[in-house]
Design a protein around this motif. Structure first.
Motif, PDB file in Angstrom:
ATOM      1  N   TRP A 103       0.830  -1.213   0.000  1.00 35.75           N
ATOM      2  CA  TRP A 103       0.000   0.000   0.000  1.00 35.75           C
ATOM      3  C   TRP A 103       0.862   1.261   0.000  1.00 35.75           C
ATOM      4  O   TRP A 103       0.615   2.181  -0.773  1.00 35.75           O
ATOM      5  CB  TRP A 103      -0.921  -0.001   1.222  1.00 35.75           C
ATOM      6  N   SER A 104       1.866   1.328   0.875  1.00 34.62           N
ATOM      7  CA  SER A 104       2.698   2.533   0.980  1.00 34.62           C
ATOM      8  C   SER A 104       3.451   2.802  -0.315  1.00 34.62           C
ATOM      9  O   SER A 104       3.571   3.955  -0.744  1.00 34.62           O
ATOM     10  CB  SER A 104       3.678   2.405   2.148  1.00 34.62           C
ATOM     11  N   LYS A 105       3.949   1.755  -0.956  1.00 37.77           N
ATOM     12  CA  LYS A 105       4.662   1.923  -2.217  1.00 37.77           C
ATOM     13  C   LYS A 105       3.699   2.348  -3.326  1.00 37.77           C
ATOM     14  O   LYS A 105       4.037   3.178  -4.180  1.00 37.77           O
ATOM     15  CB  LYS A 105       5.352   0.614  -2.604  1.00 37.77           C
ATOM     16  N   ASN A 109       3.971   5.754  -5.556  1.00 38.08           N
ATOM     17  CA  ASN A 109       3.932   5.764  -7.019  1.00 38.08           C
ATOM     18  C   ASN A 109       2.900   6.772  -7.526  1.00 38.08           C
ATOM     19  O   ASN A 109       3.136   7.467  -8.519  1.00 38.08           O
ATOM     20  CB  ASN A 109       3.615   4.368  -7.556  1.00 38.08           C
ATOM     21  N   CYS A 110       1.754   6.849  -6.847  1.00 38.26           N
ATOM     22  CA  CYS A 110       0.732   7.832  -7.236  1.00 38.26           C
ATOM     23  C   CYS A 110       1.263   9.250  -7.027  1.00 38.26           C
ATOM     24  O   CYS A 110       1.103  10.113  -7.904  1.00 38.26           O
ATOM     25  CB  CYS A 110      -0.544   7.635  -6.415  1.00 38.26           C
ATOM     26  N   ILE A 111       1.900   9.485  -5.882  1.00 35.58           N
ATOM     27  CA  ILE A 111       2.464  10.807  -5.593  1.00 35.58           C
ATOM     28  C   ILE A 111       3.476  11.185  -6.661  1.00 35.58           C
ATOM     29  O   ILE A 111       3.564  12.338  -7.099  1.00 35.58           O
ATOM     30  CB  ILE A 111       3.101  10.829  -4.196  1.00 35.58           C
ATOM     31  N   GLY A 112       4.251  10.207  -7.109  1.00 37.90           N
ATOM     32  CA  GLY A 112       5.244  10.447  -8.143  1.00 37.90           C
ATOM     33  C   GLY A 112       4.653  10.867  -9.471  1.00 37.90           C
ATOM     34  O   GLY A 112       5.360  11.379 -10.345  1.00 37.90           O
ATOM     35  N   MET A 113       3.347  10.674  -9.621  1.00 40.08           N
ATOM     36  CA  MET A 113       2.648  11.101 -10.840  1.00 40.08           C
ATOM     37  C   MET A 113       1.761  12.319 -10.570  1.00 40.08           C
ATOM     38  O   MET A 113       0.901  12.661 -11.367  1.00 40.08           O
ATOM     39  CB  MET A 113       1.820   9.942 -11.405  1.00 40.08           C
ATOM     40  N   GLY A 114       1.943  12.951  -9.404  1.00 40.53           N
ATOM     41  CA  GLY A 114       1.130  14.115  -9.062  1.00 40.53           C
ATOM     42  C   GLY A 114      -0.273  13.759  -8.621  1.00 40.53           C
ATOM     43  O   GLY A 114      -1.195  14.558  -8.771  1.00 40.53           O
ATOM     44  N   ASP A 198       0.792  -4.694   3.874  1.00 39.58           N
ATOM     45  CA  ASP A 198       2.026  -5.174   3.268  1.00 39.58           C
ATOM     46  C   ASP A 198       1.796  -6.316   2.286  1.00 39.58           C
ATOM     47  O   ASP A 198       2.740  -7.000   1.884  1.00 39.58           O
ATOM     48  CB  ASP A 198       3.038  -5.593   4.347  1.00 39.58           C
ATOM     49  N   SER A 199       0.532  -6.533   1.908  1.00 39.72           N
ATOM     50  CA  SER A 199       0.251  -7.464   0.819  1.00 39.72           C
ATOM     51  C   SER A 199       0.436  -6.710  -0.495  1.00 39.72           C
ATOM     52  O   SER A 199       0.318  -5.488  -0.541  1.00 39.72           O
ATOM     53  CB  SER A 199      -1.167  -8.023   0.928  1.00 39.72           C
ATOM     54  N   LYS A 200       0.746  -7.425  -1.564  1.00 40.28           N
ATOM     55  CA  LYS A 200       0.979  -6.781  -2.852  1.00 40.28           C
ATOM     56  C   LYS A 200      -0.270  -6.843  -3.722  1.00 40.28           C
ATOM     57  O   LYS A 200      -0.839  -7.904  -3.935  1.00 40.28           O
ATOM     58  CB  LYS A 200       2.156  -7.441  -3.575  1.00 40.28           C
ATOM     59  N   ARG A 201      -0.678  -5.669  -4.197  1.00 35.81           N
ATOM     60  CA  ARG A 201      -1.885  -5.573  -5.026  1.00 35.81           C
ATOM     61  C   ARG A 201      -1.699  -4.499  -6.092  1.00 35.81           C
ATOM     62  O   ARG A 201      -0.764  -3.700  -6.031  1.00 35.81           O
ATOM     63  CB  ARG A 201      -3.102  -5.224  -4.154  1.00 35.81           C
ATOM     64  N   ASN A 202      -2.620  -4.503  -7.046  1.00 38.56           N
ATOM     65  CA  ASN A 202      -2.664  -3.399  -8.005  1.00 38.56           C
ATOM     66  C   ASN A 202      -3.234  -2.180  -7.281  1.00 38.56           C
ATOM     67  O   ASN A 202      -3.603  -2.257  -6.106  1.00 38.56           O
ATOM     68  CB  ASN A 202      -3.521  -3.769  -9.213  1.00 38.56           C
ATOM     69  N   SER A 203      -3.348  -1.067  -7.973  1.00 36.58           N
ATOM     70  CA  SER A 203      -3.842   0.138  -7.304  1.00 36.58           C
ATOM     71  C   SER A 203      -4.504   1.080  -8.301  1.00 36.58           C
ATOM     72  O   SER A 203      -4.388   0.911  -9.522  1.00 36.58           O
ATOM     73  CB  SER A 203      -2.698   0.857  -6.585  1.00 36.58           C
ATOM     74  N   ILE A 204      -5.195   2.091  -7.763  1.00 44.26           N
ATOM     75  CA  ILE A 204      -5.871   3.105  -8.569  1.00 44.26           C
ATOM     76  C   ILE A 204      -5.419   4.470  -8.074  1.00 44.26           C
ATOM     77  O   ILE A 204      -5.545   4.773  -6.879  1.00 44.26           O
ATOM     78  CB  ILE A 204      -7.408   2.991  -8.437  1.00 44.26           C
ATOM     79  N   CYS A 205      -4.884   5.284  -8.978  1.00 40.09           N
ATOM     80  CA  CYS A 205      -4.464   6.640  -8.625  1.00 40.09           C
ATOM     81  C   CYS A 205      -5.516   7.649  -9.098  1.00 40.09           C
ATOM     82  O   CYS A 205      -6.205   7.416 -10.098  1.00 40.09           O
ATOM     83  CB  CYS A 205      -3.127   6.986  -9.286  1.00 40.09           C
ATOM     84  N   GLU A 206      -5.617   8.756  -8.376  1.00 44.24           N
ATOM     85  CA  GLU A 206      -6.579   9.811  -8.725  1.00 44.24           C
ATOM     86  C   GLU A 206      -5.915  11.178  -8.584  1.00 44.24           C
ATOM     87  O   GLU A 206      -5.132  11.407  -7.665  1.00 44.24           O
ATOM     88  CB  GLU A 206      -7.790   9.752  -7.802  1.00 44.24           C
ATOM     89  N   MET A 207      -6.228  12.074  -9.523  1.00 49.95           N
ATOM     90  CA  MET A 207      -5.785  13.475  -9.411  1.00 49.95           C
ATOM     91  C   MET A 207      -6.912  14.378  -9.879  1.00 49.95           C
ATOM     92  O   MET A 207      -7.819  13.953 -10.612  1.00 49.95           O
ATOM     93  CB  MET A 207      -4.539  13.734 -10.264  1.00 49.95           C
ATOM     94  N   LYS A 208      -6.874  15.624  -9.439  1.00 49.89           N
ATOM     95  CA  LYS A 208      -7.852  16.598  -9.871  1.00 49.89           C
ATOM     96  C   LYS A 208      -7.616  16.977 -11.328  1.00 49.89           C
ATOM     97  O   LYS A 208      -6.479  17.184 -11.746  1.00 49.89           O
ATOM     98  CB  LYS A 208      -7.806  17.852  -8.995  1.00 49.89           C
ATOM     99  N   LYS A 209      -8.686  17.071 -12.074  1.00 48.96           N
ATOM    100  CA  LYS A 209      -8.602  17.455 -13.473  1.00 48.96           C
ATOM    101  C   LYS A 209      -8.261  18.945 -13.599  1.00 48.96           C
ATOM    102  O   LYS A 209      -8.645  19.755 -12.743  1.00 48.96           O
ATOM    103  CB  LYS A 209      -9.963  17.184 -14.131  1.00 48.96           C
ATOM    104  N   ILE A 210      -7.532  19.309 -14.654  1.00 51.90           N
ATOM    105  CA  ILE A 210      -7.247  20.701 -14.940  1.00 51.90           C
ATOM    106  C   ILE A 210      -8.329  21.245 -15.876  1.00 51.90           C
ATOM    107  O   ILE A 210      -8.641  20.611 -16.882  1.00 51.90           O
ATOM    108  CB  ILE A 210      -5.872  20.860 -15.628  1.00 51.90           C
ATOM    109  N   HIS A 211      -8.924  22.400 -15.525  1.00 57.40           N
ATOM    110  CA  HIS A 211      -9.936  23.013 -16.379  1.00 57.40           C
ATOM    111  C   HIS A 211      -9.367  24.264 -17.037  1.00 57.40           C
ATOM    112  O   HIS A 211      -8.797  25.123 -16.365  1.00 57.40           O
ATOM    113  CB  HIS A 211     -11.187  23.357 -15.573  1.00 57.40           C
ATOM    114  N   LEU A 212      -9.509  24.342 -18.346  1.00 57.83           N
ATOM    115  CA  LEU A 212      -9.010  25.494 -19.111  1.00 57.83           C
ATOM    116  C   LEU A 212     -10.159  26.304 -19.664  1.00 57.83           C
ATOM    117  O   LEU A 212     -11.220  25.758 -19.922  1.00 57.83           O
ATOM    118  CB  LEU A 212      -8.117  25.011 -20.261  1.00 57.83           C
TER     119      LEU A 212
END
Length: 212
Positions: A103-105, A109-114, A198-212
């Protein structure tokens, strides 16, 4: 002659009065224009400056963005942008990671993508997310119970509402399992499950969308 002088004096007084009036009007108009310009500059700085900063931050993590038309705002189009290969829904962008990690890793990884591990706020959001998932895998959520006392917390400090939760029946059921995942269990249902962090799993990352 006295009367003519008085007449000219009155005319001169009227003329000076009009000059003063027009001077005041011009100065007032100039001040209003200056205030308007300053207001526009400040608005641009705080609005478009923030957008520019956010775009710059995203470009440090992602080589390209994909933008979608999201209707109009007064007279201008509104565009919502997500990194390429991310999924767009509501005000957020989502990335389904098929890399198995703790989970922590996964959060790092999500933080590393913003971004951060996903925070699910509505049933509609949950329904959208599960459409992107593979039923054969389990995916970490941004939801933990740090002390094992059933006080679940979202990673972005969003309050954990009891009426917006999608646990599988009889879950969570073990205080030592302090991280949450989303998993498909038969017959035909996605839901949350408490798991070991500490079990290994896939994950889902989320970020706020940019509006222009």
């Amino acid at each position: 002659m006295v009367r003519e002088g008085q007449s000219r004096g009155r005319e001169k007084g009227v003329w000076w009065s009009q000059v003063r009036l027009w001077t005041v009007a011009v100065v007032s108009l100039a001040l209003l224009s200056a205030c308007f310009i300053v207001s526009c500059v400040v608005t641009y700085h705080f609005t478009y400056g923030k957008i520019g900063k956010r775009l710059s931050e995203l470009h440090t993590y992602h080589s390209s963005l994909t933008c979608f038309s999201e209707g109009t705002r007064v007279t201008e189009k509104v565009w919502g942008c997500c990194p390429s290969a991310w999924k767009s829904f509501g005000s957020s962008c989502y990335f389904i990671s098929m890399e198995e990690n703790f989970w922590s890793k996964s959060e790092q990884n999500c933080i590393g993508m913003g971004a951060h591990l996903v925070v699910i706020n509505t049933e509609a959001e949950q329904n959208f997310i599960v459409q992107q998932l593979n039923e054969s895998f389990s995916y970490f959520l941004g939801l933990t119970d740090p002390q094992g006392d059933e006080k679940w917390q979202w990673i972005d400090q969003t309050p954990f509402h009891e009426n917006v939760r999608f646990w599988h029946p009889n879950e969570p059921n073990f205080s030592a399992e302090r991280c949450a995942s989303i998993v498909f269990w038969s017959p035909g249902k996605w839901g949350w499950n408490d798991v070991f962090c500490d079990s290994k799993r896939n994950s889902i990352c989320e970020m706020k969308k940019i509006h222009l």
